[in-house]
Design a protein around this motif. Structure first.
Motif, PDB file in Angstrom:
ATOM      1  N   ALA A 217      -7.375  -3.662   6.623  1.00 14.66           N
ATOM      2  CA  ALA A 217      -7.940  -3.721   7.975  1.00 14.66           C
ATOM      3  C   ALA A 217      -8.747  -5.002   8.173  1.00 14.66           C
ATOM      4  O   ALA A 217      -8.643  -5.663   9.221  1.00 14.66           O
ATOM      5  N   CYS A 218      -9.531  -5.379   7.188  1.00 16.12           N
ATOM      6  CA  CYS A 218     -10.339  -6.602   7.305  1.00 16.12           C
ATOM      7  C   CYS A 218      -9.455  -7.840   7.383  1.00 16.12           C
ATOM      8  O   CYS A 218      -9.723  -8.762   8.173  1.00 16.12           O
ATOM      9  N   ILE A 219      -8.408  -7.869   6.567  1.00 16.74           N
ATOM     10  CA  ILE A 219      -7.512  -9.025   6.573  1.00 16.74           C
ATOM     11  C   ILE A 219      -6.779  -9.133   7.903  1.00 16.74           C
ATOM     12  O   ILE A 219      -6.657 -10.223   8.489  1.00 16.74           O
TER      13      ILE A 219
ATOM     14  N   LEU B  89      -9.428  -7.259  -2.373  1.00 12.79           N
ATOM     15  CA  LEU B  89      -8.102  -7.023  -2.953  1.00 12.79           C
ATOM     16  C   LEU B  89      -8.167  -6.998  -4.475  1.00 12.79           C
ATOM     17  O   LEU B  89      -7.521  -6.163  -5.125  1.00 12.79           O
ATOM     18  N   LEU B  90      -8.940  -7.891  -5.053  1.00 15.90           N
ATOM     19  CA  LEU B  90      -9.045  -7.952  -6.505  1.00 15.90           C
ATOM     20  C   LEU B  90      -9.656  -6.670  -7.064  1.00 15.90           C
ATOM     21  O   LEU B  90      -9.227  -6.166  -8.112  1.00 15.90           O
ATOM     22  N   THR B  91     -10.627  -6.117  -6.362  1.00 12.47           N
ATOM     23  CA  THR B  91     -11.235  -4.854  -6.792  1.00 12.47           C
ATOM     24  C   THR B  91     -10.204  -3.736  -6.821  1.00 12.47           C
ATOM     25  O   THR B  91     -10.123  -2.956  -7.783  1.00 12.47           O
TER      26      THR B  91
ATOM     27  N   SER C  84      -7.419   3.600  -3.107  1.00 12.90           N
ATOM     28  CA  SER C  84      -6.604   3.572  -1.893  1.00 12.90           C
ATOM     29  C   SER C  84      -7.460   3.358  -0.650  1.00 12.90           C
ATOM     30  O   SER C  84      -7.069   2.630   0.273  1.00 12.90           O
ATOM     31  N   VAL C  85      -8.621   3.984  -0.624  1.00  7.72           N
ATOM     32  CA  VAL C  85      -9.524   3.797   0.511  1.00  7.72           C
ATOM     33  C   VAL C  85      -9.986   2.341   0.593  1.00  7.72           C
ATOM     34  O   VAL C  85     -10.003   1.725   1.675  1.00  7.72           O
ATOM     35  N   ILE C  86     -10.348   1.767  -0.549  1.00 13.54           N
ATOM     36  CA  ILE C  86     -10.760   0.358  -0.564  1.00 13.54           C
ATOM     37  C   ILE C  86      -9.607  -0.538  -0.135  1.00 13.54           C
ATOM     38  O   ILE C  86      -9.806  -1.537   0.586  1.00 13.54           O
ATOM     39  N   PHE C  87      -8.392  -0.181  -0.560  1.00  9.48           N
ATOM     40  CA  PHE C  87      -7.218  -0.959  -0.186  1.00  9.48           C
ATOM     41  C   PHE C  87      -7.026  -0.951   1.337  1.00  9.48           C
ATOM     42  O   PHE C  87      -6.767  -1.988   1.958  1.00  9.48           O
ATOM     43  N   LEU C  88      -7.168   0.216   1.950  1.00 12.32           N
ATOM     44  CA  LEU C  88      -7.027   0.311   3.407  1.00 12.32           C
ATOM     45  C   LEU C  88      -8.098  -0.517   4.121  1.00 12.32           C
ATOM     46  O   LEU C  88      -7.829  -1.186   5.130  1.00 12.32           O
ATOM     47  N   ILE C  89      -9.320  -0.474   3.598  1.00 12.89           N
ATOM     48  CA  ILE C  89     -10.394  -1.281   4.183  1.00 12.89           C
ATOM     49  C   ILE C  89     -10.051  -2.763   4.078  1.00 12.89           C
ATOM     50  O   ILE C  89     -10.241  -3.538   5.036  1.00 12.89           O
TER      51      ILE C  89
ATOM     52  N   PHE D  57       0.825  -1.204   0.000  1.00 14.00           N
ATOM     53  CA  PHE D  57       0.000   0.000   0.000  1.00 14.00           C
ATOM     54  C   PHE D  57       0.863   1.260   0.000  1.00 14.00           C
ATOM     55  O   PHE D  57       0.600   2.208  -0.749  1.00 14.00           O
ATOM     56  N   VAL D  58       1.922   1.252   0.819  1.00 10.62           N
ATOM     57  CA  VAL D  58       2.831   2.403   0.863  1.00 10.62           C
ATOM     58  C   VAL D  58       3.486   2.615  -0.501  1.00 10.62           C
ATOM     59  O   VAL D  58       3.598   3.746  -0.990  1.00 10.62           O
TER      60      VAL D  58
END
Length: 535
Positions: A182-184, A215-217, A174-179, A137-138
């Protein structure tokens, strides 16, 4: 020697800082940028050799354990991607030197270009080498922050508008990636790839599928996979030529790399195979249909970029060793060829002031070297034998036929049809821009209007627009007089030669991609390198 793994990230960041200090000296910035990226190419070459002969090279920064530390890993896949991307990044940088102020204008603060470009390189390297989701992500955020600056260089209305769309889409992903991260972490207590590969299998299948889809999204947005690809054709063509080239060559491939890495390492089951195959088919089809409908070279190339992401996704969806090997080879091929084509489009624009096919013609006579240079990667992109594009498509086609099910065979048929339509699209560019004679009446109307080529004439060193209009009676004559700078031509020709080298050395390269595919399917070498690596 595992400390070498950190250099492709560290060197560009240090170089960016030095370039900021040397902001008043363009020459010093150029020297620093070239030296840094040359060192990255050399480092990537060593890492690929070591990964191929000794296995994955892993480094956990500062000795922290993989649970909380930052781990960087160079296996065959990441090292190959790193080498190809660093070569392309260096070539585009050299191209930008030859372009000078032509693209940006005299009032643009060019001192920001070099540090931002090096930060982009660091972000790409970090994404390829990351061994955990948060560091990935970074890496994405670093390269995206740099790309926000680069895509709006010059500050024109079109670039700001396109940049705004690009930024909004990137921030959403990026927001979806952070979500997803967090879920994982909430589900399994880690974001380290090696540990995730061991723990995700213990989750309830429904939960695992939700995490996989999240993640795929994210990665499909970044890779411009249909139906999440609408942002790309409007964003890339408006940027400066070097920026468009490096974006087209690299940024979407980082998203594809993330799909390959996570789907093989974290979610090795094929439960989403039908979905991935369907998305691959639609991405190929929609992208190439968009390309066929365009009349601007940059937009045609942007749509073909979307289309050919589908070939890479096809390899991931099929999931066999042959399919993954073909996908990895095709990624390396496409990075090189697509970047070369966008640089050539920049040369066409530099010479004529436009990339609109309705206003082009006769370049095969007035610029034969440019014509040949464009023809080679264009045929390569279309998959004409014996070029690397053909070899990659054959490997993917064989893998699809061997899979045997109707959806895989449908994808193979679609890939053949898309290849033919790609040939039609690039042949249209060749015929209208290079082969057919220029329409003198249209050219003269453009000259009298003072648009396109003339808006760039003063910046090209061509003198006053009205004076040059009086000195010529046709566009063709001006095109013959407008010489291309060697600094732009040589890096472009270098990438064209590199695209041919992918064919000449296809045997050794396929040996590496076969081994990389086997390593991806085994998963054990990567996991052992991370959990038992240098701490």
């Amino acid at each position: 020697m595992t400390q070498l793994v950190v250099l492709p990230v560290l060197l560009p960041l240090l170089g960016a800082g030095l370039c900021l200090v040397l902001g008043r000296s363009a020459r010093a910035q150029r020297i620093v940028s070239v030296a840094v990226l040359t060192a990255v190419v050399a480092t990537a070459s060593v890492l690929l050799y070591r990964a191929d002969t000794q296995g994955p090279q892993a480094l956990t920064v500062a000795g922290w354990g993989p649970e909380i530390g930052i781990t960087l890993v160079a296996d065959r896949l990441s090292a190959l991607m790193l080498l190809v991307s660093s070569v392309v990044t260096l070539a585009v940088l050299l191209y930008s030197f030859g372009q000078g102020i032509v693209e940006y204008g005299r009032d643009t603060p060019l001192s920001v270009f070099h540090p931002t470009y090096l930060v982009l390189s660091a972000g790409v390297s970090n994404a390829f080498l990351s061994a955990d989701l948060f560091n990935l992500f970074v890496g994405f955020e670093v390269l995206l922050a740099a790309s926000y600056v680069l895509i709006t260089l010059g500050g024109t209305e079109a670039r700001i508008r396109a940049g705004t769309v690009y930024i909004v889409v990137s921030l959403l992903s990026s927001v979806i990636f952070l979500i997803a991260i967090a879920c994982i972490y909430a589900a399994v207590g880690t974001v380290n790839f090696a540990q995730l590969s061991q723990r995700l299998g213990d989750l309830d299948p429904a939960v695992a599928h939700v995490l996989q889809l999240l993640l795929l999204t994210v990665f499909c947005i970044k890779a411009a996979v249909f139906p999440l690809s609408a942002w790309l054709p409007d964003s890339y063509p408006t940027a400066p030529a070097p920026v468009t080239a490096v974006f087209a060559g690299l940024l979407t491939k980082v998203g594809v790399y993330a799909i390959v890495r996570t789907q093989t390492l974290l979610f090795p089951d094929d439960s989403l195979r039908p979905l991935l195959l369907t998305m691959a088919i639609l991405t190929m089809a929609v992208g190439i249909l968009g390309a066929v409908a365009q009349t601007d070279i940059k937009r045609i190339l942007s749509f073909t970029l979307v289309s050919h992401i589908g070939y890479m996704l096809l390899g991931v969806a099929l999931g066999s060793e042959l399919a993954l090997s073909g996908a990895v080879y095709y990624i390396a091929h496409h990075i090189t060829v697509q970047t070369a084509l966008f640089l050539l489009a920049g040369l066409v624009e530099y010479r004529t002031g436009t990339t609109n096919l309705d206003r082009l013609g006769g370049l095969a006579r007035s610029a034969p070297i440019l014509a040949v240079a464009f023809f080679v990667p264009a045929m390569n992109l279309a998959g004409i034998p014996p070029f690397s594009g053909f070899l990659g498509k054959v490997a993917l086609g064989r893998a699809g036929i061997e899979a045997g099910d109707w959806l895989a065979v449908t994808a193979v048929v679609a890939s053949v049809a898309v290849s033919l339509l790609t040939l039609y699209a690039v042949a249209k560019v060749w015929n209208r821009a290079f082969w057919q004679p220029v329409d003198d009446d249209l050219a003269q109307s453009v000259v009298d209007d003072g648009s396109d080529v003339w808006s760039h004439g003063a910046l090209h060193g061509g003198g006053d627009v009205s004076t040059r209009t009086q000195q010529t009676s046709s566009w063709a004559r001006v095109a013959e007089e407008q010489r291309l700078p060697l600094g732009m031509g040589l890096p472009t020709l270098g990438l064209v030669v590199a695209s041919v080298a992918l064919t000449v050395f296809a045997g050794p390269l396929f040996r590496v991609t076969d081994a990389a595919a086997d390593e991806l399917l085994q998963r054990t070498p990567y996991v052992q390198a991370v959990l038992g690596g240098d701490r």
